[in-house]
Design a protein around this motif. Structure first.
Motif, PDB file in Angstrom:
ATOM      1  N   GLY A  82       0.814  -1.213   0.000  1.00  0.00           N
ATOM      2  CA  GLY A  82       0.000   0.000   0.000  1.00  0.00           C
ATOM      3  C   GLY A  82       0.845   1.259   0.000  1.00  0.00           C
ATOM      4  O   GLY A  82       0.564   2.219  -0.727  1.00  0.00           O
ATOM      5  N   LEU A  83       1.913   1.249   0.813  1.00  0.00           N
ATOM      6  CA  LEU A  83       2.815   2.405   0.835  1.00  0.00           C
ATOM      7  C   LEU A  83       3.518   2.577  -0.507  1.00  0.00           C
ATOM      8  O   LEU A  83       3.681   3.695  -1.009  1.00  0.00           O
ATOM      9  CB  LEU A  83       3.852   2.238   1.949  1.00  0.00           C
ATOM     10  N   GLY A  84       3.926   1.448  -1.099  1.00  0.00           N
ATOM     11  CA  GLY A  84       4.611   1.522  -2.390  1.00  0.00           C
ATOM     12  C   GLY A  84       3.749   2.142  -3.466  1.00  0.00           C
ATOM     13  O   GLY A  84       4.193   3.039  -4.197  1.00  0.00           O
ATOM     14  N   LEU A  85       2.505   1.691  -3.571  1.00  0.00           N
ATOM     15  CA  LEU A  85       1.609   2.252  -4.575  1.00  0.00           C
ATOM     16  C   LEU A  85       1.178   3.664  -4.228  1.00  0.00           C
ATOM     17  O   LEU A  85       0.769   4.434  -5.113  1.00  0.00           O
ATOM     18  CB  LEU A  85       0.376   1.354  -4.730  1.00  0.00           C
ATOM     19  N   GLY A  86       1.255   4.017  -2.954  1.00  0.00           N
ATOM     20  CA  GLY A  86       0.934   5.383  -2.560  1.00  0.00           C
ATOM     21  C   GLY A  86       1.979   6.399  -2.999  1.00  0.00           C
ATOM     22  O   GLY A  86       1.706   7.596  -3.041  1.00  0.00           O
ATOM     23  N   SER A 169      -5.851  15.409  -8.539  1.00  0.00           N
ATOM     24  CA  SER A 169      -5.573  14.657  -9.759  1.00  0.00           C
ATOM     25  C   SER A 169      -6.041  13.219  -9.566  1.00  0.00           C
ATOM     26  O   SER A 169      -6.165  12.737  -8.428  1.00  0.00           O
ATOM     27  CB  SER A 169      -4.070  14.663 -10.064  1.00  0.00           C
ATOM     28  N   TRP A 170      -6.302  12.517 -10.690  1.00  0.00           N
ATOM     29  CA  TRP A 170      -6.759  11.128 -10.571  1.00  0.00           C
ATOM     30  C   TRP A 170      -5.722  10.270  -9.852  1.00  0.00           C
ATOM     31  O   TRP A 170      -6.073   9.445  -8.990  1.00  0.00           O
ATOM     32  CB  TRP A 170      -7.050  10.556 -11.957  1.00  0.00           C
ATOM     33  N   LEU A 171      -4.450  10.420 -10.201  1.00  0.00           N
ATOM     34  CA  LEU A 171      -3.419   9.594  -9.571  1.00  0.00           C
ATOM     35  C   LEU A 171      -3.360   9.832  -8.068  1.00  0.00           C
ATOM     36  O   LEU A 171      -3.286   8.892  -7.272  1.00  0.00           O
ATOM     37  CB  LEU A 171      -2.053   9.880 -10.201  1.00  0.00           C
ATOM     38  N   ALA A 172      -3.398  11.097  -7.668  1.00  0.00           N
ATOM     39  CA  ALA A 172      -3.350  11.407  -6.240  1.00  0.00           C
ATOM     40  C   ALA A 172      -4.577  10.861  -5.516  1.00  0.00           C
ATOM     41  O   ALA A 172      -4.476  10.372  -4.372  1.00  0.00           O
ATOM     42  CB  ALA A 172      -3.250  12.920  -6.043  1.00  0.00           C
ATOM     43  N   ALA A 173      -5.732  10.927  -6.161  1.00  0.00           N
ATOM     44  CA  ALA A 173      -6.952  10.419  -5.547  1.00  0.00           C
ATOM     45  C   ALA A 173      -6.865   8.912  -5.316  1.00  0.00           C
ATOM     46  O   ALA A 173      -7.214   8.409  -4.237  1.00  0.00           O
ATOM     47  CB  ALA A 173      -8.157  10.753  -6.430  1.00  0.00           C
ATOM     48  N   TYR A 174      -6.400   8.178  -6.325  1.00  0.00           N
ATOM     49  CA  TYR A 174      -6.252   6.732  -6.163  1.00  0.00           C
ATOM     50  C   TYR A 174      -5.174   6.399  -5.132  1.00  0.00           C
ATOM     51  O   TYR A 174      -5.342   5.490  -4.297  1.00  0.00           O
ATOM     52  CB  TYR A 174      -5.904   6.079  -7.502  1.00  0.00           C
ATOM     53  N   GLN A 175      -4.072   7.135  -5.171  1.00  0.00           N
ATOM     54  CA  GLN A 175      -2.983   6.834  -4.244  1.00  0.00           C
ATOM     55  C   GLN A 175      -3.378   7.086  -2.797  1.00  0.00           C
ATOM     56  O   GLN A 175      -2.859   6.430  -1.884  1.00  0.00           O
ATOM     57  CB  GLN A 175      -1.742   7.647  -4.631  1.00  0.00           C
ATOM     58  N   SER A 176      -4.322   7.991  -2.573  1.00  0.00           N
ATOM     59  CA  SER A 176      -4.781   8.217  -1.200  1.00  0.00           C
ATOM     60  C   SER A 176      -5.443   6.959  -0.631  1.00  0.00           C
ATOM     61  O   SER A 176      -5.298   6.652   0.563  1.00  0.00           O
ATOM     62  CB  SER A 176      -5.769   9.390  -1.158  1.00  0.00           C
ATOM     63  N   LEU A 177      -6.147   6.197  -1.490  1.00  0.00           N
ATOM     64  CA  LEU A 177      -6.768   4.958  -1.013  1.00  0.00           C
ATOM     65  C   LEU A 177      -5.732   3.861  -0.798  1.00  0.00           C
ATOM     66  O   LEU A 177      -5.901   3.014   0.086  1.00  0.00           O
ATOM     67  CB  LEU A 177      -7.836   4.488  -1.999  1.00  0.00           C
ATOM     68  N   PHE A 178      -4.662   3.851  -1.590  1.00  0.00           N
ATOM     69  CA  PHE A 178      -3.593   2.880  -1.333  1.00  0.00           C
ATOM     70  C   PHE A 178      -2.936   3.145   0.015  1.00  0.00           C
ATOM     71  O   PHE A 178      -2.611   2.217   0.758  1.00  0.00           O
ATOM     72  CB  PHE A 178      -2.552   2.924  -2.453  1.00  0.00           C
ATOM     73  N   LEU A 179      -2.748   4.421   0.338  1.00  0.00           N
ATOM     74  CA  LEU A 179      -2.195   4.760   1.649  1.00  0.00           C
ATOM     75  C   LEU A 179      -3.175   4.387   2.762  1.00  0.00           C
ATOM     76  O   LEU A 179      -2.761   3.926   3.839  1.00  0.00           O
ATOM     77  CB  LEU A 179      -1.860   6.248   1.705  1.00  0.00           C
ATOM     78  N   ALA A 180      -4.472   4.565   2.498  1.00  0.00           N
ATOM     79  CA  ALA A 180      -5.474   4.145   3.487  1.00  0.00           C
ATOM     80  C   ALA A 180      -5.426   2.638   3.692  1.00  0.00           C
ATOM     81  O   ALA A 180      -5.574   2.129   4.820  1.00  0.00           O
ATOM     82  CB  ALA A 180      -6.863   4.579   3.028  1.00  0.00           C
ATOM     83  N   SER A 181      -5.199   1.884   2.606  1.00  0.00           N
ATOM     84  CA  SER A 181      -5.106   0.424   2.729  1.00  0.00           C
ATOM     85  C   SER A 181      -3.892   0.027   3.562  1.00  0.00           C
ATOM     86  O   SER A 181      -3.922  -0.985   4.269  1.00  0.00           O
ATOM     87  CB  SER A 181      -5.046  -0.221   1.346  1.00  0.00           C
ATOM     88  N   ALA A 182      -2.812   0.818   3.465  1.00  0.00           N
ATOM     89  CA  ALA A 182      -1.645   0.546   4.302  1.00  0.00           C
ATOM     90  C   ALA A 182      -1.995   0.701   5.782  1.00  0.00           C
ATOM     91  O   ALA A 182      -1.569  -0.099   6.624  1.00  0.00           O
ATOM     92  CB  ALA A 182      -0.496   1.483   3.917  1.00  0.00           C
ATOM     93  N   GLY A 183      -2.790   1.730   6.093  1.00  0.00           N
ATOM     94  CA  GLY A 183      -3.246   1.903   7.471  1.00  0.00           C
ATOM     95  C   GLY A 183      -4.106   0.736   7.943  1.00  0.00           C
ATOM     96  O   GLY A 183      -3.974   0.267   9.075  1.00  0.00           O
ATOM     97  N   LEU A 184      -4.981   0.243   7.061  1.00  0.00           N
ATOM     98  CA  LEU A 184      -5.804  -0.914   7.415  1.00  0.00           C
ATOM     99  C   LEU A 184      -4.948  -2.167   7.609  1.00  0.00           C
ATOM    100  O   LEU A 184      -5.241  -3.002   8.468  1.00  0.00           O
ATOM    101  CB  LEU A 184      -6.851  -1.155   6.328  1.00  0.00           C
ATOM    102  N   SER A 185      -3.884  -2.301   6.817  1.00  0.00           N
ATOM    103  CA  SER A 185      -2.970  -3.435   6.981  1.00  0.00           C
ATOM    104  C   SER A 185      -2.282  -3.391   8.341  1.00  0.00           C
ATOM    105  O   SER A 185      -2.057  -4.428   8.966  1.00  0.00           O
ATOM    106  CB  SER A 185      -1.930  -3.444   5.858  1.00  0.00           C
TER     107      SER A 185
END
Length: 405
Positions: A82-86, A169-185
Motif C-alpha cells: 500500500g505504501l509503495g503504490l501510494g 488529480s486522478w493519480l493522487a486520488a487513487y494513491q490516497s486509497l492505497f495509503l489508506a489500505s496501508a493503514g488498514l494493513s
C-alpha cells in the motif's frame, strides 16, 4: 483459545473491507497511470502467478512456522504494498504490491473474503479456536462478516471520483486509497497480535484423520481443478455475457452485484443448521446442485432482471454450502497439515481458472451462452467428483462414538 475467534472475525472484516475497494480501483489506477490494456493484463497475470506461489508458500510455512506468524507477515507485506503504490506507479511496484501484498486481488461477489494467501493460515486458526460442534457456525459467521465488510468497502471505491471532482488529480486520488489500505494493513497486524496459537493442544484432542495427507490433497485437487475450470468460464465473462445478451450497462449490472453481495450474506449463518440435518457432504452436494439448476436456467431467462434473480439464487445456495465445505475440509485434515491442505488443495483451481477464460472468450462469438454451459459442465463434474471422493467419510463431529461403559 475461544477469544481468538473474535480477533479473527475483526481481521476478516478489515481485510474484506480493504480488498473490496482495492479490487475495484487497482486496474483503473493502472489505466490512469498510463498503462495500456495489454500492460494491465500482463501486470495482473504476473501478479496472479506470484500469488499462486505465495499461497503454496503460506501452506507449507504456516504449518511449520506458525499460522499467526504468517498472517502477521502477510499484513506487513500488504502494508508495504500500500505504501509503495501510494508513492510510485512503477510496474515492478504494481506487480509486487498486487502479487505479494494482495493489492487489487479479490474473490468476487459474495465470497466473503474466502480467498488469497491469508486463507490457508486463517482456516486452521478458526478450527483451533472453537469447539468441534461449532466449526461450521464459526466459518459461516466469518464469511457473513466478510461479505458485509466487503459491501461497505465497495462504496469506498467511489472516493477517488469525489476527490477528483474537488480538485485532486486522478493519480493522487487513487494513491490516497492505497495509503489508506496501508493503514488498514497495520490494523490487521495489530488485531492478529492477541491471537494465541497452540496447535499441539488441539491435535491432542482430535481423532486421527480418516485420509492420509497425500490422498486428501489429491481428492481435493481433482474436485477443485474441475471447479476452477467452471469458475474461469463464468466469473471473468459474466458481466460481458450480461452486456451481450441483454444490452445492459455497468449501472444495471452494478445493482445486481450489490443485491448478490447482500443476499449472499445471511445464508452463511444458516449453513450450520442445515449441516446438522444433512451432514457436511450432503449439504455441499444439495446446495451446489440447486445452484447449478439456477445457473442453467439463466441461459433461458427472457430478461436481464430474471437472469439477475437466477444468478442471485445461485450465489445464495453457494453461500449456504460454503461454511460446511470449509469446516469439513479442516475437520478431515490432520492438525499439523491443515495449512498445506488448504493451500495445496486449492492451488489446482487457481491454475485451471487461468485456462478457461481464454477458451470461453474465443467461443463466445460462435456460441454466446458458452460461459453459462461451460461453467455448468465443469461445476457439475466437480459436484460428482466431490460426492464420489467424500460421501463415505463423515466429518469428525458426525462420527458416533461409543459411550463409555
Amino acid at each position: 483459545m475461544h477469544q481468538n475467534i473474535r480477533w479473527l472475525y475483526l481481521g476478516r472484516a478489515l481485510r474484506s473491507f480493504s480488498t473490496a475497494f482495492l479490487t475495484v480501483i487497482f486496474p483503473l489506477y493502472l489505466d490512469r497511470a498510463g498503462y495500456s490494456a495489454a500492460a494491465i493484463g500482463l501486470i495482473l497475470g504476473i501478479s496472479g502467478a506470484v500469488t499462486v506461489l505465495l499461497v503454496a508458500g503460506v501452506g507449507y510455512v504456516g504449518d511449520v512456522w506458525g499460522r499467526k506468524r504468517v498472517i502477521l507477515a502477510l499484513a506487513l507485506l500488504a502494508l508495504v504494498g500500500g505504501l509503495g503504490l501510494g508513492w510510485s506507479h512503477a510496474a515492478w511496484v504494481a506487480v509486487l504490491a498486487s502479487g505479494l501484498g494482495g493489492i487489487g486481488r479479490g474473490g468476487g461477489a459474495g465470497s466473503g473474503g474466502s480467498w488469497g494467501p491469508v486463507f490457508p493460515a486463517e482456516q486452521p486458526l478458526v478450527v483451533e479456536s472453537v469447539p468441534l460442534d461449532r466449526r461450521t457456525e464459526a466459518f459461516g459467521r466469518l464469511s457473513f462478516i466478510g461479505v458485509l465488510a466487503g459491501a461497505a468497502g465497495s462504496l469506498v471505491a467511489g472516493i477517488p471520483a469525489w476527490l477528483h471532482h474537488h480538485g485532486w488529480s486522478w493519480l493522487a486520488a487513487y494513491q490516497s486509497l492505497f495509503l489508506a489500505s496501508a493503514g488498514l494493513s497495520l490494523l490487521m497486524f495489530l488485531v492478529t497480535l492477541p491471537i494465541h496459537e497452540d496447535p499441539n493442544s488441539s491435535a491432542a484432542k482430535e481423532p486421527p484423520p480418516p485420509l492420509p495427507f497425500r490422498q486428501l490433497v489429491g481428492r481435493l485437487g481433482l474436485t477443485n481443478a474441475l471447479n476452477g475450470l467452471g469458475i474461469g468460464f463464468l466469473g471473468p465473462l459474466l458481466t460481458y455475457w450480461f452486456y451481450r445478451r441483454y444490452g445492459v450497462g455497468p449501472a444495471e449490472i452494478g445493482v445486481v452485484y450489490t443485491i448478490v453481495n447482500l443476499a449472499s450474506a445471511f445464508p452463511y449463518l444458516w449453513s450450520a443448521r442445515l449441516t446438522r440435518r444433512l451432514g457436511a457432504v450432503r449439504t455441499v452436494v444439495v446446495t451446489r446442485g440447486i445452484s447449478l439448476v439456477s445457473l442453467a436456467l439463466m441461459a433461458w431467462a427472457p430478461s436481464f432482471w430474471m437472469a439477475g434473480l437466477l444468478y442471485t439464487l445461485r450465489m445464495v445456495f453457494n453461500s449456504l454450502g460454503m461454511p460446511a465445505r470449509q469446516s469439513y475440509m479442516m475437520g478431515v485434515s490432520a492438525s499439523r497439515y491443515r495449512s498445506r491442505v488448504s493451500a495445496f488443495g486449492s492451488l489446482p483451481s487457481q491454475i485451471t481458472m487461468m485456462i478457461s477464460p481464454t477458451i470461453a472468450g474465443s467461443l463466445m462469438n460462435t456460441f454466446l451462452d458458452v460461459p453459462i454451459w461451460g461453467a455448468f459442465l465443469f461445476m457439475g463434474l466437480n459436484l460428482i467428483a466431490y460426492y464420489w471422493a467424500f460421501h463415505d467419510i463423515p466429518a469428525p463431529d458426525e462420527v458416533k462414538r461409543p459411550r463409555p461403559t
